[in-house]
Write a protein that holds these residues in place. Structure first.
Motif, PDB file in Angstrom:
ATOM      1  N   CYS A  54      14.231  66.113 -13.269  1.00  0.00           N
ATOM      2  CA  CYS A  54      13.974  67.211 -14.005  1.00  0.00           C
ATOM      3  C   CYS A  54      12.501  67.425 -13.433  1.00  0.00           C
ATOM      4  N   ARG A  55      11.538  66.693 -14.354  1.00  0.00           N
ATOM      5  CA  ARG A  55      10.174  67.019 -13.886  1.00  0.00           C
ATOM      6  C   ARG A  55      10.062  67.352 -12.576  1.00  0.00           C
ATOM      7  N   THR A  56      10.484  66.568 -11.473  1.00  0.00           N
ATOM      8  CA  THR A  56       9.744  66.169 -10.792  1.00  0.00           C
ATOM      9  C   THR A  56      10.447  66.958  -9.484  1.00  0.00           C
ATOM     10  N   PHE A  57      11.757  67.771  -9.094  1.00  0.00           N
ATOM     11  CA  PHE A  57      12.396  67.669  -7.727  1.00  0.00           C
ATOM     12  C   PHE A  57      13.256  69.613  -8.804  1.00  0.00           C
ATOM     13  N   SER A  58      13.376  69.928  -7.498  1.00  0.00           N
ATOM     14  CA  SER A  58      14.295  71.474  -7.620  1.00  0.00           C
ATOM     15  C   SER A  58      15.965  71.292  -6.975  1.00  0.00           C
ATOM     16  N   ARG A  59      16.544  72.795  -8.109  1.00  0.00           N
ATOM     17  CA  ARG A  59      17.733  71.968  -7.855  1.00  0.00           C
ATOM     18  C   ARG A  59      18.319  71.646  -6.189  1.00  0.00           C
ATOM     19  N   ALA A  60      17.546  72.774  -5.533  1.00  0.00           N
ATOM     20  CA  ALA A  60      17.502  72.656  -3.744  1.00  0.00           C
ATOM     21  C   ALA A  60      17.468  71.802  -3.581  1.00  0.00           C
ATOM     22  N   TYR A  61      16.670  71.082  -3.905  1.00  0.00           N
ATOM     23  CA  TYR A  61      16.395  69.533  -3.425  1.00  0.00           C
ATOM     24  C   TYR A  61      17.169  68.478  -3.641  1.00  0.00           C
ATOM     25  N   LEU A  62      17.728  68.263  -4.929  1.00  0.00           N
ATOM     26  CA  LEU A  62      18.730  67.812  -5.029  1.00  0.00           C
ATOM     27  C   LEU A  62      20.283  68.199  -4.890  1.00  0.00           C
ATOM     28  N   ARG A  63      20.383  69.312  -4.224  1.00  0.00           N
ATOM     29  CA  ARG A  63      21.308  69.804  -3.676  1.00  0.00           C
ATOM     30  C   ARG A  63      21.639  69.169  -1.813  1.00  0.00           C
ATOM     31  N   HIS A  64      20.869  69.268  -1.734  1.00  0.00           N
ATOM     32  CA  HIS A  64      19.977  68.274  -0.594  1.00  0.00           C
ATOM     33  C   HIS A  64      20.774  67.151   0.076  1.00  0.00           C
ATOM     34  N   GLN A 123      27.622  73.328  -4.818  1.00  0.00           N
ATOM     35  CA  GLN A 123      27.441  74.457  -5.568  1.00  0.00           C
ATOM     36  C   GLN A 123      26.268  75.398  -4.367  1.00  0.00           C
ATOM     37  N   ALA A 124      26.785  75.985  -3.887  1.00  0.00           N
ATOM     38  CA  ALA A 124      26.354  77.361  -2.719  1.00  0.00           C
ATOM     39  C   ALA A 124      25.243  77.551  -3.022  1.00  0.00           C
ATOM     40  N   ARG A 125      25.762  78.395  -4.408  1.00  0.00           N
ATOM     41  CA  ARG A 125      24.418  78.949  -5.828  1.00  0.00           C
ATOM     42  C   ARG A 125      23.413  77.831  -5.530  1.00  0.00           C
ATOM     43  N   PHE A 126      23.419  76.923  -5.533  1.00  0.00           N
ATOM     44  CA  PHE A 126      21.654  76.220  -5.833  1.00  0.00           C
ATOM     45  C   PHE A 126      20.776  75.815  -4.487  1.00  0.00           C
ATOM     46  N   ASP A 158      14.877  77.082  -6.861  1.00  0.00           N
ATOM     47  CA  ASP A 158      14.126  76.184  -7.024  1.00  0.00           C
ATOM     48  C   ASP A 158      12.894  75.328  -7.855  1.00  0.00           C
ATOM     49  N   SER A 159      14.289  76.258  -8.748  1.00  0.00           N
ATOM     50  CA  SER A 159      14.048  75.808 -10.386  1.00  0.00           C
ATOM     51  C   SER A 159      14.608  74.259 -11.266  1.00  0.00           C
ATOM     52  N   PRO A 160      13.660  73.944 -11.941  1.00  0.00           N
ATOM     53  CA  PRO A 160      14.300  72.538 -12.119  1.00  0.00           C
ATOM     54  C   PRO A 160      15.850  72.456 -12.659  1.00  0.00           C
ATOM     55  N   LEU A 161      16.692  71.631 -11.938  1.00  0.00           N
ATOM     56  CA  LEU A 161      18.059  70.586 -12.438  1.00  0.00           C
ATOM     57  C   LEU A 161      18.338  71.397 -14.302  1.00  0.00           C
ATOM     58  N   ASP A 162      17.094  71.448 -15.274  1.00  0.00           N
ATOM     59  CA  ASP A 162      18.056  71.397 -16.677  1.00  0.00           C
ATOM     60  C   ASP A 162      16.325  71.533 -17.148  1.00  0.00           C
TER      61      ASP A 162
END
Ligand SMILES: Nc1nc2c(CCc3ccccc3)c3nc[nH]c3cc2c(=O)[nH]1
Ligand SMILES: [Zn+2]
Length: 374
Positions: free
Chosen positions: A311-321, A292-295, A299-303
């Motif tokens: 969740c400890r290491t990456f952002s939602r933006a990175y996971l979406r990328h 989803q575009a909203r991510f 820069d926040s953690p997935l959960d």
């Protein structure tokens, strides 16, 4: 080491139970979710990852491993434990369900089920004895009997005949692997379709045979959640209170919590690993899709509630990328997270039952999962 097959119930909260099941490869704390590793691997994860997310037991598949690389080869190379470097318990399905759902051109007789390989079309025959021998070759700690899982909507007369065959096959499986043999366990599988009276007959017939545990089969085959719960509510209480109950192929987080509330101890489902592939992620605030575009710039953690590596290491933006770029790491991080979500939920379940707080836990998950349809 406590005798394999020993099932101790440590706490109860209504019909929910928290206990321990002893196996030849260690103790399993229940209720337990078992990640599916069909081809001797939980897709995209290695054994270190499975230890990190605190997986207690993983599933293997008789049909797939018999077809490729071959159960006798796996036996020669140390069984699944040696072959896949997994030092904890393994549960394998008998292949019955996979033959019915994967292989084409099959015929069922008293002897067993004949089918053609989904890989090269070659003809094969699974008898109850063969299904047990394959699981013995795989070094399975918990084996399942060969059963017929009838399709959703199968009419009454066929279902009634089919459960009788499944019972006769179950007895042949027990004969092939006598109780206690080299610490490996054998579970019966209750069938009977969506007919309460047939479920009762199937359960009663199977309970005449000394199994270390009982699975409820024939569910999660396309029925509605309400129908699954209806048959589960009918069947679970019939099974012995002092033996583990395994609900095959279930399910969503709420299905599992409802199953625990009805007295089920063991669960498996492809949902967390399969959903990881399409970016659907389970979180403490419901289900989301990472594409989803909203991510995009989030820069926040997935959960924030999750303790997994992703969740400890990456952002939602990175996971979406990663997902949008179809990077391999996307599947791996999404799988790590989804499985950790399920496994962490089960840790909370075991704790809550011990504290008499299971219903409060179930209500908390329902609040997060009611609205996100799932
Ligand atoms: N033998 C058997 N397996 C089932 C599975 C596979 C679970 C499985 C175990 C181990 C590895 C992979 C899959 C079901 N999955 C959804 N519904 C299911 C019903 C049955 C069933 O009635 N019988
Ligand atoms: Zn996570």
């Amino acid at each position: 080491m406590t005798r394999p097959g020993t099932f101790n119930i440590l706490a109860r909260d209504g019909a929910a139970r928290h206990g321990t099941l002893e196996t030849a490869h260690g103790t399993v704390r229940t209720p337990v979710f078992m990640p599916v590793g069909t081809q001797a691997t939980v897709k995209s994860l290695d054994p270190r990852d499975l230890h990190d997310i605190r997986a207690q037991i993983v599933l293997g598949n008789t049909y797939h491993l018999y077809m490729r690389p071959g159960d006798e080869l796996v036996a020669r190379l140390g069984g699944l434990h040696g072959f896949a470097a997994w030092d904890r318990p393994v549960l394998t399905d008998s292949g019955g369900y996979q033959v019915f759902s994967l292989a084409g051109l099959r015929e069922i007789t008293e002897t067993g089920v004949t089918f053609r390989s989904h890989i090269d079309g070659s003809p094969h025959l699974f008898t109850p004895e063969k299904a047990v021998q394959i699981q013995q070759n795989l070094g399975s700690d918990i084996m399942m009997v060969l059963d017929e899982c009838v399709a959703y909507g199968t009419e009454y007369d066929y279902t009634a005949k089919s459960l009788e065959l499944t019972t006769r096959w179950a007895a042949r499986c027990r004969d092939e692997h006598p109780i206690g043999q080299n610490g490996r366990l054998l579970f019966g599988i209750v069938q009977g379709g969506f007919y309460e009276d047939l479920r009762t007959i199937s359960a009663q017939q199977l309970m005449e045979i000394p199994f270390e545990g009982f699975a409820i089969g024939g569910l999660s085959v396309g029925e509605s959640p309400d129908e699954m719960r209806r048959l589960l509510a009918h069947t679970a209480p019939i099974l012995p209170d002092d033996k583990p109950r395994y609900l095959m192929g279930v399910g969503t987080p709420m299905d599992i919590l409802d199953g625990v509330a009805l007295g089920v101890d063991m669960f498996d489902c492809v949902l967390p690993t399969r959903n990881a592939r399409n970016g659907t992620l389970f979180t403490s605030f419901g289900k989301i899709n990472i594409k989803q575009a909203r991510f995009k710039e989030d820069d926040s953690p997935l959960d924030p509630e999750c303790d997994c590596y992703a969740c400890r290491t990456f952002s939602r933006a990175y996971l979406r990328h990663l997902y949008m770029a179809r990077e391999l790491l996307s599947y791996r991080l999404n799988t790590l997270h989804n499985l950790r979500f399920y496994l962490k939920m089960m840790e909370e379940v075991r704790e809550a039952i011990g504290q008499g707080a299971f219903e409060a836990l179930r209500a908390r998950y329902r609040a997060a999962y009611e609205q996100s349809e799932q």
